[in-house]
Design a protein around this motif. Structure first.
Motif, short mmCIF file in Angstrom:
data_model
loop_
_atom_site.label_atom_id
_atom_site.label_comp_id
_atom_site.label_asym_id
_atom_site.label_seq_id
_atom_site.Cartn_x
_atom_site.Cartn_y
_atom_site.Cartn_z
N ALA A 62 0.72 -8.97 -2.90
CA ALA A 62 -0.63 -8.42 -2.85
C ALA A 62 -0.83 -7.37 -3.95
CB ALA A 62 -0.89 -7.80 -1.48
N ALA A 63 0.20 -6.59 -4.22
CA ALA A 63 0.11 -5.60 -5.29
C ALA A 63 -0.04 -6.28 -6.64
CB ALA A 63 1.34 -4.69 -5.28
N ARG A 122 2.98 5.35 -9.11
CA ARG A 122 2.90 6.76 -8.73
C ARG A 122 2.75 6.93 -7.21
NH1 ARG A 122 -1.05 7.93 -11.70
NH2 ARG A 122 -2.72 7.90 -10.16
N GLU A 123 2.01 6.01 -6.58
CA GLU A 123 1.77 6.06 -5.14
C GLU A 123 2.75 5.19 -4.35
OE1 GLU A 123 -0.65 8.00 -3.71
OE2 GLU A 123 -0.90 8.81 -5.73
N PHE A 124 3.83 4.82 -4.98
CA PHE A 124 4.82 3.88 -4.43
C PHE A 124 5.21 4.21 -2.99
CE2 PHE A 124 9.17 2.41 -3.77
CZ PHE A 124 9.18 1.15 -4.34
N ASP A 125 5.50 5.46 -2.73
CA ASP A 125 5.99 5.84 -1.40
C ASP A 125 4.92 5.78 -0.32
OD1 ASP A 125 8.58 6.30 -2.35
OD2 ASP A 125 8.10 8.37 -2.90
N ARG A 126 3.66 5.68 -0.72
CA ARG A 126 2.57 5.66 0.26
C ARG A 126 2.19 4.26 0.71
NH1 ARG A 126 1.48 10.12 -3.01
NH2 ARG A 126 1.12 12.06 -1.82
N THR A 154 -2.62 -2.90 3.43
CA THR A 154 -2.52 -2.56 2.01
C THR A 154 -3.86 -2.68 1.28
OG1 THR A 154 -1.86 -4.83 1.47
CG2 THR A 154 -0.09 -3.21 1.84
N ALA A 155 -4.72 -3.59 1.70
CA ALA A 155 -5.98 -3.83 0.98
C ALA A 155 -6.80 -2.55 0.87
CB ALA A 155 -6.78 -4.93 1.65
N LEU A 156 -6.83 -1.77 1.95
CA LEU A 156 -7.60 -0.53 1.94
C LEU A 156 -7.03 0.44 0.91
CD1 LEU A 156 -9.92 1.06 3.21
CD2 LEU A 156 -8.29 1.94 4.91
N LYS A 157 -5.71 0.56 0.87
CA LYS A 157 -5.06 1.43 -0.11
C LYS A 157 -5.36 0.95 -1.53
CE LYS A 157 -2.56 4.75 1.80
NZ LYS A 157 -2.76 6.17 1.45
N PHE A 158 -5.20 -0.35 -1.75
CA PHE A 158 -5.41 -0.88 -3.09
C PHE A 158 -6.85 -0.66 -3.54
CE2 PHE A 158 -1.78 -4.14 -2.31
CZ PHE A 158 -0.84 -3.14 -2.56
N GLY A 212 -10.74 2.97 -7.48
CA GLY A 212 -11.64 4.02 -7.93
C GLY A 212 -10.94 5.02 -8.83
N SER A 213 -9.73 5.45 -8.46
CA SER A 213 -9.01 6.44 -9.26
C SER A 213 -8.56 5.87 -10.60
CB SER A 213 -7.79 6.97 -8.49
OG SER A 213 -6.87 5.93 -8.22
#
Length: 330
Positions: A204-205, A227-231, A240-244, A249-250
């Motif tokens: 997915a990533a 950078r956000e690997f641990d999260r 994961t979709a919500l995080k991705f 945006g960032s």
């Protein structure tokens, strides 16, 4: 096609990369007469192919399997005690039949070397030609990708097969990859997806990063993923979709287009194709890095980088020297 790797069991990974002088000094070559890059003993001839003053291929022409084994041992860094087993394997009926037809194939599972063998004649007229060389993969072996940075005129081409959920890939991204990207005039860097099955969020990533790439933002999005690997890596796949989407945006993406791309699995087939391409060039894990078509054993080694650059940027290059020699087996 015969499986050369299994029939030549006991042969180590090719030990090339040495100078002609050091190669000719191997103890298993005792009794051979050396003249520059050609060594002879009786009717056996061992020719060292050289680029950038390093041995990139070893050609053996001989009448017996014993002499062929010795020549192959030169390329593979074998000891005298290893040669008898190699000689027996060369006498295998299956390998002999394949050698009568002649073959060129990858010599090891990781795709870093090649071997060619041809057998002609019968009885006292038997002649072998065997060749071991570096495997230098052409540009055509790698799929097209938009995930490229660095000048198109850069003399050195780095190709990375990576998994965003792989901690070693994150380590590489934060170290060696930063150095390559900081020198765009020297290195042109291409990224390929190779999500491993054991990492449940990796595919997915990979899809998410391809969606970012479709907007020309692969590199900042990849930076964010590592950078956000641990999260995000410990999450359930469904979360994961919500995080991705938040990372989009960032990373400066149009979030609606990104979300639509991710939900539609627009790049699923592309990721799968990149994995197949990686398998075809011997990728077995991540990160796997190729420099100028040569699979690296240690991407962080300045000495290895120097050796690869020496042989691939020489005139003539290792690729052209090896390809010309393979004409004997085609």
């Amino acid at each position: 096609m015969v499986c050369t790797l299994s029939l030549l069991a006991g042969a180590a990974q090719a030990q090339l990369w040495d100078t002609p002088k050091a190669t000719a000094a191997q103890t298993i070559l005792k009794g051979f007469t050396a003249r520059q890059t050609v060594l002879t003993r009786g009717d056996a001839t061992i020719t060292l192919d050289v680029a950038g003053n390093l041995v990139v291929g070893v050609l053996v022409e001989a009448g017996t399997a014993a002499d062929v084994a010795r020549g192959l041992g030169v390329a593979w860094g074998l000891a005298e005690t290893d040669l008898a087993a190699l000689q027996r394997n060369l006498g295998s009926p299956q390998l002999q039949a394949a050698a009568r037809r002649g073959f060129v194939e990858t010599a090891d599972e990781d795709g870093s070397g090649l071997i060619a063998l041809k057998l002609r004649g019968e009885g006292s007229a038997t002649r072998y030609a065997a060749y071991v060389a570096l495997k230098i993969w052409p540009d055509s072996a790698f799929p097209a990708t938009r995930n490229v940075t660095g000048s198109a005129a850069a003399p050195d081409v780095v190709r990375i097969f990576s998994d965003f959920q792989c901690p070693y890939c994150r380590e590489m991204w934060d170290s060696a990859a930063q150095g390559w990207e900081a020198r765009p005039e020297q290195f042109r860097v291409s990224h390929y997806q190779f999500p491993l099955d054991k990492h449940p969020n990796a595919f997915a990533a990979a899809e998410a990063s391809e969606c970012a790439g479709a907007q020309g933002r692969f590199w900042p999005y990849a930076d964010t993923l590592f950078r956000e690997f641990d999260r995000w890596t410990p999450l359930r796949a469904a979360d994961t979709a919500l995080k991705f989407g938040g990372y989009a945006g960032s990373a400066g993406l149009k979030t609606a287009a990104f979300t639509s791309c991710l939900n539609a699995h627009t790049f699923k087939a592309s990721v799968e194709a990149q994995v197949r391409a990686g398998l075809a060039v011997g990728v077995q894990g991540t990160p796997t890095v190729f420099l100028n078509g040569v699979k690296m054993g240690n991407y962080a080694s300045p000495a290895e980088v120097a050796r690869i650059r020496a042989v691939t940027r020489a005139t003539p290059s290792a690729a052209s020297v090896i390809d010309a020699r393979l004409g004997l087996f085609r």
